[in-house]
Structures are given as C-alpha cells and as structure tokens.
Design a protein around this motif. Structure first.
Motif, PDB file in Angstrom:
ATOM      1  N   ALA A 172     -13.794   1.549   4.388  1.00  0.00           N
ATOM      2  CA  ALA A 172     -14.143   1.274   5.785  1.00  0.00           C
ATOM      3  C   ALA A 172     -12.920   1.217   6.696  1.00  0.00           C
ATOM      4  N   ALA A 173     -11.730   1.217   6.123  1.00  0.00           N
ATOM      5  CA  ALA A 173     -10.502   1.008   6.907  1.00  0.00           C
ATOM      6  C   ALA A 173     -10.162   2.220   7.772  1.00  0.00           C
ATOM      7  N   ASP A 174      -9.600   1.954   8.941  1.00  0.00           N
ATOM      8  CA  ASP A 174      -9.083   3.024   9.793  1.00  0.00           C
ATOM      9  C   ASP A 174      -7.822   3.625   9.196  1.00  0.00           C
ATOM     10  N   GLN A 175      -7.001   2.778   8.556  1.00  0.00           N
ATOM     11  CA  GLN A 175      -5.747   3.208   7.957  1.00  0.00           C
ATOM     12  C   GLN A 175      -5.526   2.469   6.644  1.00  0.00           C
ATOM     13  N   VAL A 176      -4.932   3.150   5.683  1.00  0.00           N
ATOM     14  CA  VAL A 176      -4.602   2.550   4.393  1.00  0.00           C
ATOM     15  C   VAL A 176      -3.123   2.817   4.121  1.00  0.00           C
ATOM     16  N   LEU A 177      -2.361   1.763   3.858  1.00  0.00           N
ATOM     17  CA  LEU A 177      -0.946   1.900   3.540  1.00  0.00           C
ATOM     18  C   LEU A 177      -0.728   1.601   2.061  1.00  0.00           C
ATOM     19  N   LEU A 178      -0.021   2.478   1.402  1.00  0.00           N
ATOM     20  CA  LEU A 178       0.328   2.290   0.001  1.00  0.00           C
ATOM     21  C   LEU A 178       1.797   1.883  -0.056  1.00  0.00           C
ATOM     22  N   ALA A 179       2.046   0.658  -0.506  1.00  0.00           N
ATOM     23  CA  ALA A 179       3.409   0.131  -0.547  1.00  0.00           C
ATOM     24  C   ALA A 179       4.133   0.650  -1.779  1.00  0.00           C
ATOM     25  N   VAL A 180       5.360   1.114  -1.595  1.00  0.00           N
ATOM     26  CA  VAL A 180       6.138   1.686  -2.695  1.00  0.00           C
ATOM     27  C   VAL A 180       7.616   1.448  -2.432  1.00  0.00           C
ATOM     28  N   ARG A 181       8.359   1.203  -3.502  1.00  0.00           N
ATOM     29  CA  ARG A 181       9.812   1.093  -3.387  1.00  0.00           C
ATOM     30  C   ARG A 181      10.441   2.474  -3.640  1.00  0.00           C
ATOM     31  N   PRO A 182      11.613   2.721  -3.090  1.00  0.00           N
ATOM     32  CA  PRO A 182      12.244   4.043  -3.251  1.00  0.00           C
ATOM     33  C   PRO A 182      12.982   4.177  -4.583  1.00  0.00           C
ATOM     34  N   SER A 183      12.243   4.039  -5.666  1.00  0.00           N
ATOM     35  CA  SER A 183      12.820   4.189  -6.998  1.00  0.00           C
ATOM     36  C   SER A 183      11.892   5.056  -7.839  1.00  0.00           C
ATOM     37  N   VAL A 184      12.412   5.657  -8.886  1.00  0.00           N
ATOM     38  CA  VAL A 184      11.611   6.516  -9.754  1.00  0.00           C
ATOM     39  C   VAL A 184      10.464   5.724 -10.373  1.00  0.00           C
ATOM     40  N   ARG A 185      10.759   4.517 -10.843  1.00  0.00           N
ATOM     41  CA  ARG A 185       9.728   3.709 -11.494  1.00  0.00           C
ATOM     42  C   ARG A 185       8.582   3.385 -10.544  1.00  0.00           C
ATOM     43  N   SER A 186       8.914   2.985  -9.324  1.00  0.00           N
ATOM     44  CA  SER A 186       7.882   2.623  -8.359  1.00  0.00           C
ATOM     45  C   SER A 186       7.081   3.844  -7.914  1.00  0.00           C
ATOM     46  N   VAL A 187       7.778   4.959  -7.688  1.00  0.00           N
ATOM     47  CA  VAL A 187       7.069   6.181  -7.277  1.00  0.00           C
ATOM     48  C   VAL A 187       6.133   6.647  -8.388  1.00  0.00           C
ATOM     49  N   HIS A 188       6.572   6.560  -9.623  1.00  0.00           N
ATOM     50  CA  HIS A 188       5.715   6.951 -10.752  1.00  0.00           C
ATOM     51  C   HIS A 188       4.434   6.126 -10.765  1.00  0.00           C
TER      52      HIS A 188
END
Length: 241
Positions: free
Chosen positions: A133-149
């Motif tokens: 139902a959300a207008d926007q969805v943000l996916l939080a991620v750190r700028p590291s290989v582990r977090s992006v994976h």
C-alpha cells in the motif's frame, strides 16, 4: 533502519504518524523514548479497537488514539510496535491488511503522513500488505559487499511480494568502499539518497542516550536526513495528488 527512520521522522516537513511494524519486536519506543512509553497503546491496542469490519477511515482515526506523542517534536506521533516476536505473530494477514488500509487514510482522517519501519524482510509473513500500500519503499543497505549481497536477496523477495520494483529505491547508510550510486546500481534500484554513519546521533535515536533536540538537529545524520525527508515528502504528495 530504525535509526534512519527516526532521523527521517524528526525531519519530516509535515505532521507525521510513525508506525513500528517490525514483526520481530519493535525497537522504536525503547530507543528515543526509552522509559517514557507505556505498554497500553500501540499496534496491539489499535488492532483490538479496530476489529469488526470498521471502515478504513474510522480505523485510521483510531490510529491517533493509540499513538504516543513525541515530546521533543510535537508534530510527530508514534504507534509503538510489538514488545516481543511472539506478539508479532498475533497479527494475521487480515490484520496487516486492515492496518495497511488505515495507514493509507492517515492524511485524510488525522491530517498526518505515515512512515513505517517494517524491520527485516526475511519471511513470507509480516507486514507485506503495508508495503504493497506504500507510496514509496526504501531498502536500507550499507556500502559493503556483505550488505549488498544480503540486500539482493531482499530485493528479489520484495519484487515477488509487490509484483515489481516501481516504488522501491535504495537508501545507502554509512561509508564504505563503494559509492552510493554503485550500490544502488548493483541492486538495480534507483538511489533514494544516503545517510552518514553518525554514532553519536544514533545512540540518541536508537539507545536513548541523553541529548538536547537542538544538539541532535545539528548532527550530521539529521542534517542529511532533513534534505532526504523533504524530497520523500514531495514525492509522496505528488503520488497522492
């Protein structure tokens, strides 16, 4: 994500209803409002009051009654979340759907935008109806290989549950070996923005450390969050309009 959600909420340019929907147990009230929030109001009390086929507008009006005012920032009200993961399992898909419809009516019913902390997206259960139902969805991620994976797996789950990624963007948090734009590109998402890793401000927002609101607003985290919150609010208004 909880720290980032608090930061955005405190900088939101309009009155805001903040909902802690982490099914594993909410961290928002024990953070900034540590020791100042009772257990009598929140998602559970709202779900009890909003039973019985109540229209979405009426259920949205009840959200204000089961929220707590943030003393440091009167335009902000918080719906406290579950105290434990066991409480979180008490919400059925139907309950989440009722909450999603109520949050959609938040502006018309109580004059507040709605911002939600969903917690980690690791199961098929939980507040997926709220995300749909959300207008926007943000996916939080750190700028590291582990977090992006880990985020790549979350992106696939979000795509499966929402049908597409049209309303999804990356929020890159902290410093790392990769620029925010590269992180978003690796996730095949647009970049909503980035927030700095600010340990001092995070300790206030997520662990209840003592600080004045004046000092907090001068922090690197809230300065960055202010610009991002304004952009997100403008986008939400454009979508709603």
């Amino acid at each position: 994500m909880t720290t980032s959600t608090w930061a955005l909420a405190l900088c939101w340019p309009r009155p805001l209803l903040l909902a802690d929907c982490d099914q594993a147990g909410g961290d928002m009230a024990p953070g900034l409002l540590a020791g100042r929030v009772g257990v009598d109001r929140g998602l559970l009390s709202w779900s009890t009051a909003a039973r019985g086929g109540l229209p979405a507008t009426a259920a949205a009006a009840l959200l204000a009654e089961h929220a707590v005012q943030v003393p440091e920032h009167p335009p902000l009200a918080l719906i406290p979340g579950f105290a434990t993961a066991t409480q979180g399992t008490s919400f059925t898909s139907e309950t989440w759907q009722r909450l999603a419809l109520a949050l959609q009516e938040s502006m018309s019913a109580i004059g507040r935008d709605a911002l939600v902390d969903t917690g980690r997206l690791v199961t098929d259960r939980g507040c997926w109806p709220v995300l749909r139902a959300a207008d926007q969805v943000l996916l939080a991620v750190r700028p590291s290989v582990r977090s992006v994976h880990a985020a790549q797996d979350a992106v696939q789950r979000v795509r499966q549950e929402l049908g597409d990624l049209a309303r999804v963007a990356a929020l890159v948090i902290g410093n790392g070996p990769y620029p925010a734009g590269e992180v978003a590109k690796a996730l095949q998402l647009p970049l909503a923005g980035s927030l700095p890793y600010d340990w001092t401000a995070a300790a206030v927002l997520s662990d209840g450390a003592m600080s004045s609101m004046k000092t907090l607003r001068r922090s690197a985290l809230l300065r960055a969050a202010s610009g991002l919150a304004a952009e997100l609010a403008d986008t939400a208004e454009a979508v709603a309009g």
